[in-house]
Design a protein around this motif. Structure first.
Motif, PDB file in Angstrom:
ATOM      1  N   ILE A  27       4.461   4.290   2.755  1.00  0.00           N
ATOM      2  CA  ILE A  27       2.383   4.699   2.250  1.00  0.00           C
ATOM      3  C   ILE A  27       3.472   6.224   1.779  1.00  0.00           C
ATOM      4  O   ILE A  27       2.400   6.409   0.902  1.00  0.00           O
ATOM      5  CB  ILE A  27       1.528   4.849   2.980  1.00  0.00           C
ATOM      6  N   ASP A  28       4.021   6.420   2.648  1.00  0.00           N
ATOM      7  CA  ASP A  28       4.035   8.643   1.869  1.00  0.00           C
ATOM      8  C   ASP A  28       5.233   8.479   0.863  1.00  0.00           C
ATOM      9  O   ASP A  28       4.700   9.321   0.164  1.00  0.00           O
ATOM     10  CB  ASP A  28       5.354   8.929   3.021  1.00  0.00           C
ATOM     11  N   LYS A  29       6.112   7.169   0.572  1.00  0.00           N
ATOM     12  CA  LYS A  29       6.249   7.563  -0.780  1.00  0.00           C
ATOM     13  C   LYS A  29       6.520   6.947  -1.633  1.00  0.00           C
ATOM     14  O   LYS A  29       5.451   7.242  -2.662  1.00  0.00           O
ATOM     15  CB  LYS A  29       8.082   6.091  -0.680  1.00  0.00           C
ATOM     16  N   LEU A  30       4.774   6.027  -1.192  1.00  0.00           N
ATOM     17  CA  LEU A  30       4.006   5.010  -2.308  1.00  0.00           C
ATOM     18  C   LEU A  30       2.848   6.787  -2.870  1.00  0.00           C
ATOM     19  O   LEU A  30       2.606   6.241  -3.891  1.00  0.00           O
ATOM     20  CB  LEU A  30       2.697   4.124  -1.529  1.00  0.00           C
ATOM     21  N   LYS A  31       2.540   6.909  -1.943  1.00  0.00           N
ATOM     22  CA  LYS A  31       1.997   8.873  -2.118  1.00  0.00           C
ATOM     23  C   LYS A  31       2.703   8.875  -3.566  1.00  0.00           C
ATOM     24  O   LYS A  31       1.729   9.985  -4.106  1.00  0.00           O
ATOM     25  CB  LYS A  31       1.498   9.156  -1.212  1.00  0.00           C
ATOM     26  N   ASN A  32       3.099   9.421  -3.021  1.00  0.00           N
ATOM     27  CA  ASN A  32       4.500  10.365  -3.651  1.00  0.00           C
ATOM     28  C   ASN A  32       4.436   9.917  -5.373  1.00  0.00           C
ATOM     29  O   ASN A  32       4.138  10.683  -6.579  1.00  0.00           O
ATOM     30  CB  ASN A  32       6.078  10.501  -3.727  1.00  0.00           C
ATOM     31  N   ILE A  33       4.724   8.632  -5.290  1.00  0.00           N
ATOM     32  CA  ILE A  33       4.334   7.928  -6.956  1.00  0.00           C
ATOM     33  C   ILE A  33       2.898   8.135  -7.290  1.00  0.00           C
ATOM     34  O   ILE A  33       3.029   8.039  -8.260  1.00  0.00           O
ATOM     35  CB  ILE A  33       4.660   6.289  -6.427  1.00  0.00           C
ATOM     36  N   ILE A  34       2.002   8.001  -6.516  1.00  0.00           N
ATOM     37  CA  ILE A  34       0.545   8.189  -7.224  1.00  0.00           C
ATOM     38  C   ILE A  34       0.243   9.822  -7.499  1.00  0.00           C
ATOM     39  O   ILE A  34       0.330   9.860  -9.129  1.00  0.00           O
ATOM     40  CB  ILE A  34      -0.706   8.186  -6.324  1.00  0.00           C
ATOM     41  N   LYS A  35       1.158   9.930  -7.317  1.00  0.00           N
ATOM     42  CA  LYS A  35       1.151  11.999  -7.515  1.00  0.00           C
ATOM     43  C   LYS A  35       1.846  12.427  -9.091  1.00  0.00           C
ATOM     44  O   LYS A  35       2.299  12.792  -9.937  1.00  0.00           O
ATOM     45  CB  LYS A  35       1.664  13.195  -6.424  1.00  0.00           C
ATOM     46  N   GLU A  36       3.120  11.434  -8.527  1.00  0.00           N
ATOM     47  CA  GLU A  36       3.762  11.643  -9.938  1.00  0.00           C
ATOM     48  C   GLU A  36       3.144  11.601 -10.421  1.00  0.00           C
ATOM     49  O   GLU A  36       3.985  11.484 -12.218  1.00  0.00           O
ATOM     50  CB  GLU A  36       5.476  10.988  -9.501  1.00  0.00           C
ATOM     51  N   ASN A  37       3.118  10.000 -11.214  1.00  0.00           N
ATOM     52  CA  ASN A  37       2.415   9.398 -12.068  1.00  0.00           C
ATOM     53  C   ASN A  37       1.320   9.581 -12.944  1.00  0.00           C
ATOM     54  O   ASN A  37       0.394   9.682 -13.922  1.00  0.00           O
ATOM     55  CB  ASN A  37       2.378   7.614 -11.539  1.00  0.00           C
TER      56      ASN A  37
END
Length: 795
Positions: free
Chosen positions: A726-736
């Motif tokens: 979940i933490d990794k996916l939230k970072n993907i949301i911010k990065e993209n």
């Protein structure tokens, strides 16, 4: 709708007026006993020959009935069934009046209470003991509505004003603090402390509709308890009530298992029984994992085998073939249980021994011969027999479980076969504590219920009752094994807030003992069975709790004005065997707090519903939609159409299906294995398919993972792995620079997950799934739309 009410059995027009209703009771932990007292007045100019209508909730036991009228009282008392029949026979010969109890519908009863004179009042008091339903960490109490006897015109006029006085005095003694509310009525909650409060109605409330009380646990303790103390002659005694909620976060590597599913297709299984049994096997298959092996054997007079070459490995190809084979099964004459068990025990396994699940409603004529054969050939196989319907040979089912190292399950009227089987199958396949011993410390324990505990099941509440002489305190230690690992749980009673004020705990203990003995009688005969029967009668009479070995008679008491003393008479009750059994079978023996109830088919008989509407009601009931989704899971864990090859569409369908399970209020722990298998599929799909995480999929993955955790469906250490994802996916949301929706900032409330899902799927606008568009769906198709429709029904 089930209601209470008094009416004149001779006339449709009713001039009896309801004056007052008082509800008093106690809730202790997960059990309740409440009394409803009603005062009526005859406003007619002539006598009224009155009957009283009362419902009996599915799990409830009637523990008291009293009517006071015309200077006399009628009170129900418990008597030995054989003795009550003799009283009835003598009354017929002597011409004594007999009171009758009739069963109008499945759970609606009427009792004749005699003649009410003009301007005379009658008071009726009826008492129930029940086990609360448990759903979404909440206990639920439902008290049926009341029929106020009046004409339709009066009813319309009186809707605007209270026509009788209504009061509620409900003492709630809980294991820990509860959030208490009613979705149906205005209530006051008066708190003494975190575990003791009183619930009452706000002014102006009426029982025009069922009263529902919800009590949500603010935390879920792994163990908690209560004690009821009392004096018995010179010695203090008490009943200790412990509630355990094992959390078994042991996660071992998957070990290959072998399964045989034995399904009765004899003509007595025709209709819903066979369809639900077939669904049960479908669902069990979808709980298997890669590496497992299975076979299916259907039996009537002929034995039919899915794979005559022996067990087949669990994969998509064999799962699809097995599903088609199951769907094609039809009822046939005869039921050859013996040859079927022989085949299963002799079948060559790829590895080791088998777990055998047997579904049957057969009476089994050659039971002793079968039992002897199984004893000789069981080896290290295990048999879990399911007795379908109350007519089944319970002695055979119990003995088969005993010699087969399994556990029997009896599926009664009002319980879905597939739900009950899946619950048991989850017990078999999930971590469990094999209990070695329970050490009660220095306490003088006379007896316990259950008498012995062989297993504790993961996240399945279990209640333990111990009758104790002298002081209750110290430590209780449970020792066992989870697989190869030691399990030791020590409960420090001195740290629990144990004291309660209600004798309900002792009555529940007595009811549990009655049910335990009744269950054991199924597997015994001769003197042992007769001894158990006598003990059941003794407990029933001592505690006023009806059982299958006892019946009601009425004690009539009236004042004799000349002699100035009370005169008592025993009046027999005329009641059918079926009605008496229904009154006595409020069944919560060893029941998990989850009660699987068939309310779908009940919708078919609602007033004005024709067959086509009934069919739609069944198809589109949310619980049934979840069954359809579960039944169509693929071997790798994906919830999607069978022919879907696009990885993104397979993943999207799986994610929305997970949300369909996890966003509702229902308890879905019976689908826990399937949901965890689908979560493993999701994580593997993300790892194996680069570029699959577009904006929508990324949000849906977070929602599905989070909702599964919040629904308490994920064990450690898997939970930690999922939280890292979940933490990794939230970072993907911010990065993209994907859109920032509500759940990122508000992380803990289930309502936020539903709002976020609604936003992602645009379900509140023109894209709603219409039920009628799915009327011609075929199972295995439109899984995505079925999942969306199931989600809509939670919003």
């Amino acid at each position: 709708m089930s209601k209470y009410g008094l009416r004149d059995k001779r006339f449709s027009e009713n001039e009896v007026q309801l004056k007052k209703v008082s509800i008093n009771g106690n809730i202790c932990g997960e059990f309740v006993e409440f009394s409803m007292a009603q005062v009526y007045e005859n406003k007619a100019e002539n006598n009224i020959d009155a009957v009283y209508i009362f419902p009996l909730p599915d799990t409830a036991v009637l523990t008291g009935f009293e009517a006071i009228l015309g200077g006399k009282s009628l009170r129900a008392i418990v008597e030995d069934k054989e003795d009550s029949y003799k009283i009835y026979e003598n009354a017929l010969e002597s011409g004594i009046n007999i009171i009758s109890i009739d069963q109008d519908e499945d759970n609606i009863f009427t009792i004749s209470i005699g003649s009410i004179l003009p301007n005379e009042t009658v008071k009726i008091n009826i008492t129930y003991m029940d086990q609360l339903l448990y759903e979404d960490s909440s206990f639920k109490l439902m008290i049926p509505s009341i029929i106020a006897p009046q004409s339709m015109e009066e009813e319309e006029v009186n809707k605007a004003k209270p026509e009788y006085k209504l009061s509620l005095n409900l003492l709630v003694e809980s294991f820990n603090k509860l959030d208490i509310y009613s979705p149906t009525h205005g209530i006051h909650v008066h708190r003494e402390d975190d575990t003791l409060c009183k619930v009452s109605f706000k002014e102006g409330q009426m029982l025009h509709k069922d009263f529902v009380l919800m009590m949500k646990e603010t935390k879920n303790e792994e163990y908690s308890g209560m004690i009821y103390n009392y004096n018995n002659l010179d010695e203090e005694e008490g009943v200790l009530y412990l509630r355990l909620y094992p959390k078994l976060d042991y996660e071992e590597g998957h070990q290959t298992q072998n399964y045989d599913f034995l399904i009765d297709i004899s003509d007595s299984m025709e209709g819903d029984q066979l369809e639900e049994a077939k669904n049960a096997v479908h669902l069990c298959l979808r709980n298997l994992d890669e590496g497992d092996n299975f076979n299916i054997i259907a039996f009537s007079e002929e034995v039919k085998v899915f794979s005559k070459e022996g067990k087949v490995p669990y994969n998509d190809e064999n799962l699809e073939k097995a599903s088609e084979w199951i769907d094609d099964l039809k009822v046939e004459p005869g039921a050859n249980v013996f040859e079927t068990l022989k085949y299963a025990l002799q079948e060559k396994n790829r590895e080791g021994n088998s777990t055998i699940l047997l579904f049957t409603d057969d009476m089994v004529e050659e039971e002793d011969e079968i039992i002897d054969y199984v004893k000789e050939h069981i080896n290290d196989n295990r048999i879990f027999p399911f007795g379908v319907d109350t007519a089944v040979n319970s002695y055979f089912i119990n003995k088969m479980a005993e010699i087969g190292y399994g556990r029997p399950e009896f599926i009664y009227a009002g319980e879905r076969i597939d739900d009950m089987v899946l619950r048991q199958f989850n017990r078999i396949t999930n971590p469990q504590v094999d209990v070695i011993s329970i050490d009660w410390g220095a306490m003088k324990v006379q007896r316990t219920y259950p008498r012995t505990i062989d297993y504790l099941y993961d996240r399945e509440p279990i209640s333990i009752f111990a009758k104790v002489s002298g002081e209750i305190g110290g430590k209780v230690t449970i020792k066992g094994k989870v697989g190869q690992e030691d399990y030791i749980k020590t409960i420090d009673l001195d740290k629990l807030d144990l004291d309660v004020n209600a004798d309900l705990i002792e009555k529940v203990w007595a009811r549990k003992r009655i049910e335990s003995l009744t269950e054991k009688m199924r597997g015994e005969r001769g003197e042992v069975r007769e001894s158990m029967r006598k003990k059941v009668i003794e407990l029933s009479k001592d505690y006023g709790i009806i059982s299958k070995e006892t019946s009601f008679v009425m004690l009539e008491e009236m004042e004799e004005p000349v002699l100035g003393m009370a005169i008592s008479n025993i009046i027999p009750i005329q009641i059918s065997e079926e009605a008496m059994e229904n009154i006595s079978e409020g069944y919560f023996l060893d029941s998990p707090s989850f009660f699987y109830k068939v309310d779908i088919r009940e919708k078919m008989v609602e007033e004005g519903m024709d067959k086509e509407k009934a069919k739609k009601a069944i198809i589109y009931d949310r619980e049934n939609l979840l069954r359809i989704i579960a039944k169509n899971q693929l071997a790798d864990g994906a919830f999607c159409n069978k022919k879907e090859e696009n990885h993104t569409k397979r993943l999207e369908s799986t994610l929305i299906s997970i949300l369909a399970f996890t966003l509702g209020k229902e308890d879905v722990k019976i689908y826990m294995n399937q949901i965890n298998k689908s979560l493993r599929y999701v994580l593997k799909s993300i790892e194996d398919n680069e570029g699959i995480l577009n904006e929508k999929i990324t949000h849906l993955v977070i929602l599905a993972l989070r909702s599964s955790i919040e629904k308490k469906l994920v064990r450690q250490p898997s939970r930690s792995i999922i939280e890292d994802h979940i933490d990794k996916l939230k970072n993907i949301i911010k990065e993209n620079k994907y859109m920032d929706i509500q759940y990122i900032s508000n992380s803990d409330r289930n309502i936020d997950l539903r709002d976020s899902t609604t936003f992602m799927l645009s379900l509140n606008e023109e894209k709603n799934i219409k039920e009628e568009f799915l009327i011609n769906f075929k199972e295995g198709q439109n899984i995505l739309d079925i999942a969306k429709l199931a989600i809509q029904k939670t919003l």
